[in-house]
Motif scaffolding. Sequence first.
Motif, PDB file in Angstrom:
ATOM      1  N   ILE A 151      69.186  51.541 -33.528  1.00 32.83           N
ATOM      2  CA  ILE A 151      70.522  51.994 -33.115  1.00 32.83           C
ATOM      3  C   ILE A 151      71.401  52.197 -34.342  1.00 32.83           C
ATOM      4  O   ILE A 151      72.138  53.181 -34.450  1.00 32.83           O
ATOM      5  N   GLN A 152      71.351  51.287 -35.281  1.00 34.12           N
ATOM      6  CA  GLN A 152      72.149  51.405 -36.502  1.00 34.12           C
ATOM      7  C   GLN A 152      71.749  52.651 -37.284  1.00 34.12           C
ATOM      8  O   GLN A 152      72.587  53.353 -37.833  1.00 34.12           O
ATOM      9  N   LYS A 153      70.455  52.925 -37.327  1.00 35.31           N
ATOM     10  CA  LYS A 153      69.956  54.108 -38.038  1.00 35.31           C
ATOM     11  C   LYS A 153      70.495  55.378 -37.387  1.00 35.31           C
ATOM     12  O   LYS A 153      70.888  56.318 -38.070  1.00 35.31           O
ATOM     13  N   ARG A 154      70.528  55.409 -36.051  1.00 31.80           N
ATOM     14  CA  ARG A 154      71.037  56.591 -35.348  1.00 31.80           C
ATOM     15  C   ARG A 154      72.536  56.771 -35.600  1.00 31.80           C
ATOM     16  O   ARG A 154      73.014  57.886 -35.739  1.00 31.80           O
ATOM     17  N   LYS A 155      73.299  55.673 -35.684  1.00 27.05           N
ATOM     18  CA  LYS A 155      74.727  55.778 -35.979  1.00 27.05           C
ATOM     19  C   LYS A 155      74.944  56.335 -37.380  1.00 27.05           C
ATOM     20  O   LYS A 155      75.810  57.174 -37.594  1.00 27.05           O
ATOM     21  N   ASN A 156      74.150  55.854 -38.341  1.00 25.74           N
ATOM     22  CA  ASN A 156      74.275  56.354 -39.699  1.00 25.74           C
ATOM     23  C   ASN A 156      73.910  57.833 -39.773  1.00 25.74           C
ATOM     24  O   ASN A 156      74.548  58.604 -40.485  1.00 25.74           O
ATOM     25  N   ALA A 190      74.225  60.018 -37.418  1.00 24.48           N
ATOM     26  CA  ALA A 190      75.321  60.775 -36.812  1.00 24.48           C
ATOM     27  C   ALA A 190      76.491  60.907 -37.788  1.00 24.48           C
ATOM     28  O   ALA A 190      77.108  61.979 -37.891  1.00 24.48           O
ATOM     29  N   GLU A 191      76.787  59.852 -38.512  1.00 23.01           N
ATOM     30  CA  GLU A 191      77.869  59.910 -39.506  1.00 23.01           C
ATOM     31  C   GLU A 191      77.529  60.886 -40.631  1.00 23.01           C
ATOM     32  O   GLU A 191      78.393  61.627 -41.099  1.00 23.01           O
TER      33      GLU A 191
END
Length: 80
Positions: free
Chosen positions: A7-12, A14-15
Amino acid sequence: MILYFYIQKRKNMAEILKFVYAMILFLSLFIDAAKYIYRKPSFFSRLHECEQDGDCPEIVSYPLVLRCIGYNCVVVNSQE
């Protein structure tokens, strides 16, 4: 734990994509503004088309004169 990193990887990711899109938008606006500021043909030369020097109006004062260059009236210095 693995799900958290995913999940953290997907947020990064997206940023990063947002940043890339913003940079593309900024650069395209900057390039368009530079084209507008540094364009060569003047406002006057686009309004007055000609075939010879006599077709250009005499609205500038000495030492500037209007000459027919490339079928457009262009302001030039007569002393050069």
